[in-house]
Design an enzyme around this catalytic site. Structure first.
Site, mmCIF file in Angstrom:
data_model
loop_
_atom_site.group_PDB
_atom_site.id
_atom_site.type_symbol
_atom_site.label_atom_id
_atom_site.label_comp_id
_atom_site.label_asym_id
_atom_site.label_seq_id
_atom_site.Cartn_x
_atom_site.Cartn_y
_atom_site.Cartn_z
ATOM 1 N N TYR A 5 8.295 4.458 -2.091
ATOM 2 C CA TYR A 5 7.409 3.681 -2.960
ATOM 3 C C TYR A 5 6.900 2.445 -2.243
ATOM 4 O O TYR A 5 7.359 2.104 -1.150
ATOM 5 C CB TYR A 5 8.113 3.312 -4.272
ATOM 6 C CG TYR A 5 9.132 2.186 -4.163
ATOM 7 C CD1 TYR A 5 10.368 2.380 -3.561
ATOM 8 C CD2 TYR A 5 8.846 0.921 -4.663
ATOM 9 C CE1 TYR A 5 11.294 1.354 -3.470
ATOM 10 C CE2 TYR A 5 9.771 -0.120 -4.571
ATOM 11 C CZ TYR A 5 10.989 0.099 -3.974
ATOM 12 O OH TYR A 5 11.902 -0.919 -3.877
ATOM 13 N N ARG A 45 3.189 0.398 5.941
ATOM 14 C CA ARG A 45 4.624 0.542 5.644
ATOM 15 C C ARG A 45 4.880 1.819 4.846
ATOM 16 O O ARG A 45 5.895 2.489 5.046
ATOM 17 C CB ARG A 45 5.150 -0.691 4.906
ATOM 18 C CG ARG A 45 6.667 -0.637 4.739
ATOM 19 C CD ARG A 45 7.249 -1.911 4.173
ATOM 20 N NE ARG A 45 6.785 -2.158 2.820
ATOM 21 C CZ ARG A 45 7.064 -3.260 2.137
ATOM 22 N NH1 ARG A 45 7.793 -4.221 2.691
ATOM 23 N NH2 ARG A 45 6.611 -3.423 0.909
ATOM 24 N N ARG A 66 16.246 23.376 -7.664
ATOM 25 C CA ARG A 66 17.176 22.430 -7.029
ATOM 26 C C ARG A 66 17.865 23.023 -5.801
ATOM 27 O O ARG A 66 18.626 23.988 -5.917
ATOM 28 C CB ARG A 66 18.235 21.941 -8.028
ATOM 29 C CG ARG A 66 19.117 20.835 -7.428
ATOM 30 C CD ARG A 66 20.170 20.319 -8.385
ATOM 31 N NE ARG A 66 20.914 19.225 -7.782
ATOM 32 C CZ ARG A 66 21.907 19.382 -6.899
ATOM 33 N NH1 ARG A 66 22.291 20.585 -6.541
ATOM 34 N NH2 ARG A 66 22.512 18.317 -6.390
ATOM 35 N N HIS A 98 19.002 21.159 -1.796
ATOM 36 C CA HIS A 98 18.840 19.958 -0.973
ATOM 37 C C HIS A 98 17.745 20.112 0.081
ATOM 38 O O HIS A 98 17.000 19.183 0.353
ATOM 39 C CB HIS A 98 20.151 19.606 -0.268
ATOM 40 C CG HIS A 98 21.214 19.082 -1.185
ATOM 41 N ND1 HIS A 98 21.717 19.806 -2.238
ATOM 42 C CD2 HIS A 98 21.868 17.897 -1.201
ATOM 43 C CE1 HIS A 98 22.641 19.091 -2.864
ATOM 44 N NE2 HIS A 98 22.747 17.926 -2.260
ATOM 45 N N LYS A 133 11.354 2.449 2.453
ATOM 46 C CA LYS A 133 11.296 1.955 1.067
ATOM 47 C C LYS A 133 11.492 3.153 0.149
ATOM 48 O O LYS A 133 10.552 3.707 -0.433
ATOM 49 C CB LYS A 133 9.966 1.220 0.817
ATOM 50 C CG LYS A 133 10.049 0.201 -0.312
ATOM 51 C CD LYS A 133 8.929 -0.810 -0.236
ATOM 52 C CE LYS A 133 8.786 -1.671 -1.475
ATOM 53 N NZ LYS A 133 9.931 -2.522 -1.811
ATOM 54 N N GLU A 173 19.681 -8.796 4.324
ATOM 55 C CA GLU A 173 18.574 -9.201 3.450
ATOM 56 C C GLU A 173 19.123 -9.381 2.041
ATOM 57 O O GLU A 173 20.333 -9.376 1.842
ATOM 58 C CB GLU A 173 17.450 -8.155 3.489
ATOM 59 C CG GLU A 173 17.889 -6.778 3.047
ATOM 60 C CD GLU A 173 16.758 -5.743 3.019
ATOM 61 O OE1 GLU A 173 15.582 -6.122 2.956
ATOM 62 O OE2 GLU A 173 17.083 -4.547 3.048
ATOM 63 N N LEU A 208 14.548 -3.931 5.005
ATOM 64 C CA LEU A 208 13.158 -3.549 4.757
ATOM 65 C C LEU A 208 12.245 -4.517 5.506
ATOM 66 O O LEU A 208 12.424 -5.740 5.400
ATOM 67 C CB LEU A 208 12.863 -3.617 3.255
ATOM 68 C CG LEU A 208 11.484 -3.063 2.901
ATOM 69 C CD1 LEU A 208 11.515 -1.536 2.879
ATOM 70 C CD2 LEU A 208 10.986 -3.592 1.578
#
Ligand code: PDD
Length: 289
Positions: free
Chosen positions: A30, A49, A97, A99, A144, A176, A200
């Site tokens: 995101y 990014r 489903r 992985h 992110k 951070e 990040l």
């Protein structure tokens, strides 16, 4: 008005199937982009990014930058506030489903925008408390990722303690905040850790370092030991939604004299000036004028 997979609609009408890999695995990335006076701030950098995050999870970017510009322009126009908090979210899509990556699946693309509420002036005058915690996240904090469970749990520790942020320490060094980057000030020098897989790469972090460079503020990008954090003269947090904020206590102990310091005041003023100049003059982020 939100955007989901090619369509604009009210948020109440937006649904994602339960087998979306974002829902099942947190398999997505995101971005949060602040919009000031209807202009996205540092859009080029946010899209770069986003590409870095997509590369990190081996997911093709579903749109070109031109397409993103158009979609972002449409979402901004479809929402009432002049200052917005734009949220972009891409998952690996809907599949049975398993992985392993599914074949032939389109990613889910979601965008929403909410009014941007920057920190109240009062908090900038008093400063805010923070706590520290051990950074127990994974080894790719530069992505992110939407799988934010460790950040959620770490941030809640701050809320439970009546603090604004949890500052993370890994192997004796500052990384951070749970949802922000951290700077400290020691003997009038602004210090922050170098970008790595353990944090990040913040867009606001870059702006602050550029401002320090441009205004000859002594600064150094280097590892910061936990002891230096605890004995800092000032501690600051940066993020797209919280801009630059002064932290005045750590784990209940005052930082410096327990008040926002001179470095915060200078950087905040420079940041606000820079923000205002991008609104007036437009920048690389300006969509169509
Ligand atoms: N978070 N580090 C982490 C872990 C973050 O979640 C954020 C921002 C930052 C600051 O990055 P930037 O300056 O680019 O906003 C650093 C956003 C705002 C969020 O998740 O809501």
């Amino acid at each position: 008005m939100i955007y989901l997979n090619g369509k604009f609609m009210p948020i109440e009408e937006a649904y994602v199937p339960v087998l979306d890999r974002g829902f099942i695995f947190g398999d997505g990335v995101y971005e949060v982009i602040p919009v000031y006076s209807r202009k996205p701030f540092r859009l080029k950098e946010h899209l770069a990014r986003l590409q870095h995050s997509l590369n990190g999870i081996r997911l093709n970017n579903p749109h070109t930058n031109e397409q993103w510009h158009t979609l972002i322009g449409q979402i901004i126009a479809g929402n009432a506030a002049d200052d917005q908090y734009l949220y972009l979210h891409i998952t690996r899509g809907v599949a049975k489903r398993d992985h392993a990556f599914p074949a032939g699946v389109s990613p889910t693309v979601f965008m929403m925008s909410n009014p941007l509420l920057v920190p109240p002036q009062e908090l900038l005058l008093t400063g805010v408390p923070a706590i520290t915690a051990s950074d127990n996240r994974w080894g790719r904090c530069d992505i992110k990722a939407i799988s934010l469970l460790p950040n959620v749990l770490l941030r809640q520790l701050a809320i439970d303690a009546g603090a604004m942020e949890t500052i993370l320490v890994r192997d004796g060094f500052l990384t951070e905040g749970a949802a922000s980057n951290i700077f400290i000030v020691k003997n009038n020098v602004l210090l922050t850790p170098p970008k790595s897989h353990l944090m990040l790469p913040g867009i606001t972090y870059d702006v602050v370092l550029e401002l320090a460079q441009a205004h000859a503020i002594p600064h150094e990008v280097r590892e910061i030991a936990e002891g230096e954090l605890r004995t800092a003269d000032e501690v600051l947090l940066t993020s797209s939604t919280r801009e630059v904020m002064p932290i005045v206590s750590l784990d209940g102990k005052a930082i410096g004299d327990g008040k926002p310091g001179a470095m915060f005041k200078q950087l905040n003023q420079l940041y606000q000036q820079y923000k205002a100049s991008t609104m007036r003059a437009g920048n690389s982020a300006v969509l169509s004028e």
